[in-house]
Write an enzyme that holds these catalytic residues in place. Sequence first.
Site, PDB file in Angstrom:
ATOM      1  N   ARG A  24     -11.991  14.936   7.594  1.00  0.00           N
ATOM      2  CA  ARG A  24     -12.818  15.204   6.429  1.00  0.00           C
ATOM      3  C   ARG A  24     -14.247  15.533   6.844  1.00  0.00           C
ATOM      4  O   ARG A  24     -14.802  14.900   7.744  1.00  0.00           O
ATOM      5  CB  ARG A  24     -12.813  14.010   5.473  1.00  0.00           C
ATOM      6  CG  ARG A  24     -11.577  13.936   4.599  1.00  0.00           C
ATOM      7  CD  ARG A  24     -11.539  12.647   3.798  1.00  0.00           C
ATOM      8  NE  ARG A  24     -10.750  11.627   4.469  1.00  0.00           N
ATOM      9  CZ  ARG A  24     -10.609  10.373   4.033  1.00  0.00           C
ATOM     10  NH1 ARG A  24     -11.220   9.991   2.926  1.00  0.00           N
ATOM     11  NH2 ARG A  24      -9.862   9.515   4.696  1.00  0.00           N
TER      12      ARG A  24
ATOM     13  N   HIS B 295     -13.017   2.001   0.301  1.00  0.00           N
ATOM     14  CA  HIS B 295     -12.916   0.989   1.368  1.00  0.00           C
ATOM     15  C   HIS B 295     -13.504  -0.349   0.913  1.00  0.00           C
ATOM     16  O   HIS B 295     -13.975  -1.144   1.726  1.00  0.00           O
ATOM     17  CB  HIS B 295     -13.640   1.442   2.649  1.00  0.00           C
ATOM     18  CG  HIS B 295     -13.023   2.623   3.317  1.00  0.00           C
ATOM     19  ND1 HIS B 295     -13.776   3.626   3.882  1.00  0.00           N
ATOM     20  CD2 HIS B 295     -11.738   2.978   3.525  1.00  0.00           C
ATOM     21  CE1 HIS B 295     -12.988   4.544   4.408  1.00  0.00           C
ATOM     22  NE2 HIS B 295     -11.734   4.168   4.201  1.00  0.00           N
TER      23      HIS B 295
ATOM     24  N   LYS C 176       3.361   0.883   3.108  1.00  0.00           N
ATOM     25  CA  LYS C 176       2.875  -0.075   4.087  1.00  0.00           C
ATOM     26  C   LYS C 176       2.911  -1.452   3.435  1.00  0.00           C
ATOM     27  O   LYS C 176       2.499  -1.616   2.287  1.00  0.00           O
ATOM     28  CB  LYS C 176       1.449   0.285   4.514  1.00  0.00           C
ATOM     29  CG  LYS C 176       0.901  -0.584   5.637  1.00  0.00           C
ATOM     30  CD  LYS C 176      -0.510  -0.140   6.023  1.00  0.00           C
ATOM     31  CE  LYS C 176      -1.059  -1.005   7.152  1.00  0.00           C
ATOM     32  NZ  LYS C 176      -2.459  -0.621   7.492  1.00  0.00           N
TER      33      LYS C 176
ATOM     34  N   ASN D 122       0.882  -1.172   0.000  1.00  0.00           N
ATOM     35  CA  ASN D 122       0.000   0.000   0.000  1.00  0.00           C
ATOM     36  C   ASN D 122       0.917   1.218   0.000  1.00  0.00           C
ATOM     37  O   ASN D 122       1.465   1.591   1.041  1.00  0.00           O
ATOM     38  CB  ASN D 122      -0.904  -0.019   1.233  1.00  0.00           C
ATOM     39  CG  ASN D 122      -1.870   1.159   1.274  1.00  0.00           C
ATOM     40  OD1 ASN D 122      -1.814   2.060   0.441  1.00  0.00           O
ATOM     41  ND2 ASN D 122      -2.756   1.155   2.253  1.00  0.00           N
TER      42      ASN D 122
ATOM     43  N   ARG E  13     -10.458   8.535  20.438  1.00  0.00           N
ATOM     44  CA  ARG E  13     -10.171   8.164  21.824  1.00  0.00           C
ATOM     45  C   ARG E  13     -10.011   9.404  22.696  1.00  0.00           C
ATOM     46  O   ARG E  13     -10.571   9.478  23.806  1.00  0.00           O
ATOM     47  CB  ARG E  13      -8.897   7.308  21.885  1.00  0.00           C
ATOM     48  CG  ARG E  13      -9.033   5.946  21.220  1.00  0.00           C
ATOM     49  CD  ARG E  13      -7.700   5.294  20.997  1.00  0.00           C
ATOM     50  NE  ARG E  13      -6.856   6.068  20.072  1.00  0.00           N
ATOM     51  CZ  ARG E  13      -5.681   5.656  19.621  1.00  0.00           C
ATOM     52  NH1 ARG E  13      -5.193   4.496  20.007  1.00  0.00           N
ATOM     53  NH2 ARG E  13      -4.999   6.402  18.779  1.00  0.00           N
TER      54      ARG E  13
ATOM     55  N   ARG F 264      -2.501  -2.291  -3.425  1.00  0.00           N
ATOM     56  CA  ARG F 264      -3.733  -1.554  -3.183  1.00  0.00           C
ATOM     57  C   ARG F 264      -3.739  -0.332  -4.098  1.00  0.00           C
ATOM     58  O   ARG F 264      -2.846   0.510  -4.037  1.00  0.00           O
ATOM     59  CB  ARG F 264      -3.825  -1.098  -1.735  1.00  0.00           C
ATOM     60  CG  ARG F 264      -5.126  -0.330  -1.463  1.00  0.00           C
ATOM     61  CD  ARG F 264      -4.987   0.629  -0.324  1.00  0.00           C
ATOM     62  NE  ARG F 264      -6.235   1.388  -0.124  1.00  0.00           N
ATOM     63  CZ  ARG F 264      -6.319   2.526   0.540  1.00  0.00           C
ATOM     64  NH1 ARG F 264      -5.231   3.067   1.064  1.00  0.00           N
ATOM     65  NH2 ARG F 264      -7.470   3.136   0.689  1.00  0.00           N
TER      66      ARG F 264
ATOM     67  N   GLY G  87     -10.692   7.531   8.181  1.00  0.00           N
ATOM     68  CA  GLY G  87     -11.618   7.586   7.058  1.00  0.00           C
ATOM     69  C   GLY G  87     -12.801   6.699   7.390  1.00  0.00           C
ATOM     70  O   GLY G  87     -12.626   5.636   7.992  1.00  0.00           O
TER      71      GLY G  87
ATOM     72  N   GLU H 232      -7.898  -5.805   5.447  1.00  0.00           N
ATOM     73  CA  GLU H 232      -7.769  -5.373   4.064  1.00  0.00           C
ATOM     74  C   GLU H 232      -6.567  -6.015   3.387  1.00  0.00           C
ATOM     75  O   GLU H 232      -6.622  -6.390   2.209  1.00  0.00           O
ATOM     76  CB  GLU H 232      -7.680  -3.851   4.007  1.00  0.00           C
ATOM     77  CG  GLU H 232      -8.968  -3.170   4.452  1.00  0.00           C
ATOM     78  CD  GLU H 232      -8.859  -1.665   4.527  1.00  0.00           C
ATOM     79  OE1 GLU H 232      -9.202  -1.000   3.536  1.00  0.00           O
ATOM     80  OE2 GLU H 232      -8.434  -1.160   5.586  1.00  0.00           O
TER      81      GLU H 232
ATOM     82  N   LEU I  42     -15.281   2.419  10.238  1.00  0.00           N
ATOM     83  CA  LEU I  42     -15.109   3.666  10.976  1.00  0.00           C
ATOM     84  C   LEU I  42     -13.677   3.779  11.475  1.00  0.00           C
ATOM     85  O   LEU I  42     -13.247   3.019  12.348  1.00  0.00           O
ATOM     86  CB  LEU I  42     -16.073   3.716  12.170  1.00  0.00           C
ATOM     87  CG  LEU I  42     -17.547   3.428  11.850  1.00  0.00           C
ATOM     88  CD1 LEU I  42     -18.375   3.410  13.122  1.00  0.00           C
ATOM     89  CD2 LEU I  42     -18.091   4.432  10.848  1.00  0.00           C
ATOM     90  N   GLY I  43     -12.931   4.709  10.911  1.00  0.00           N
ATOM     91  CA  GLY I  43     -11.559   4.971  11.325  1.00  0.00           C
ATOM     92  C   GLY I  43     -11.287   6.444  11.119  1.00  0.00           C
ATOM     93  O   GLY I  43     -12.157   7.279  11.326  1.00  0.00           O
TER      94      GLY I  43
END
Length: 394
Positions: A232, A173, A16, A9, A276, A84, A203, A378, A200-201
């Site tokens: 965003r 995603h 990554k 990625n 968090r 990716r 993004g 992923e 949910l992250g």
Amino acid sequence: MNAPVLVINCGSSSIKYALIDSDPQAPRLEGIAERLGSEDARLKGKNSAGDRFNQPLPGADHTQALNAILERMEGRLPAAVGHRIVHGGEHFTQAALIDASVIAAIQTTAALAPLHNPANLAGIAATQNVFPELPQVAVFDTAFHQTMPPRAYRYALPESLYAEHGIRRYGFHGTSHAYVSQRAGELSSRGTGGWLTAHLGNGCSTSAVWNNQSQDTSMGLTPLEGLVMGTRSGDVDPGLHAHLHRQLGWSLDKIDDVLNKESGLLGLSGLTNDMREIEEAAEQGHATAQLAVEVFCYRIAKSLAGLSCALPQLDGVIFTGGIGENSPIVRRRVLALLPHFGFALDNDANEATIRGKEGKLDSASHEGPQVWVIPTDEEGRIAMETRHCLETRV
């Protein structure tokens, strides 16, 4: 194909990676080369024993970083590389073996993902340089959503904008929504059926999946459409751009920057994009943190309710991604906004399902739509699609 697949990625200044064996129980070698091109470049990750490493790579470019990654593979050389690729436009409905025509097609969609596709192409070039003999496969974020019907993917714009310029909703995603919906079909008594998935992250996106096929999703032409995210904005009035330009004199670049990098949880809370920290501040009475959590959860629930229209029946909802997997507060508040759907959340199960745990969050006797937390994979999905592409090619 039993040998490992190297999943890449690639960003403009990062790579990554994960080396994934065909045996799901085999340990993964994974990590990230970051800050490439600078004197602070480094390679971080873990080996097969689970030990962490942090290796300086001063001034390294993508090719040099890949060579450093190769040295960390403990002799487990890959049989193929899976990349990716963020945007495949309408060209790709599944993974594709990379050749000159595939690279050209990815280049034509660069205008739709200017921050991602050029970096993905750089990753392909660097990987081909390091592994010239290995087959390389492109796995597209958008491909899973190519099963959406026109009523879901078309904007109410002049036909020529779609026909000549590809202006439509694509969704993103895809590997995550595909993985968790397929996994729910394996775990649940409901089978593949109809699932609402919430990734949910930093993004965020939601999707309606029927029999492992995407019927609709929250992201659109770009990953800016849809839910509130880390930085965003998600959906805003389409007239906002003209309003900000007229009233504040902002350029389109400035507006785009604000909506992508200064909005979302960060913009609402005025504190951070980290849920968090926002949850902690909200519990201590911080007003804008409380507002950020409230807006975030409301927009998720609103999206899930809307997407339910795409499903012949609703078998359940799946939470995934860093927030979806680890925030009992978000899951509880989202479901509380959907009382008419008949979810029955087990609070003890909800509180206990964090840190990568997979589980069903409603009671065994509950007969209505189910609630699941399924950690996304992923990289594993990309490796699986890479293997499938190579095994089925003619």
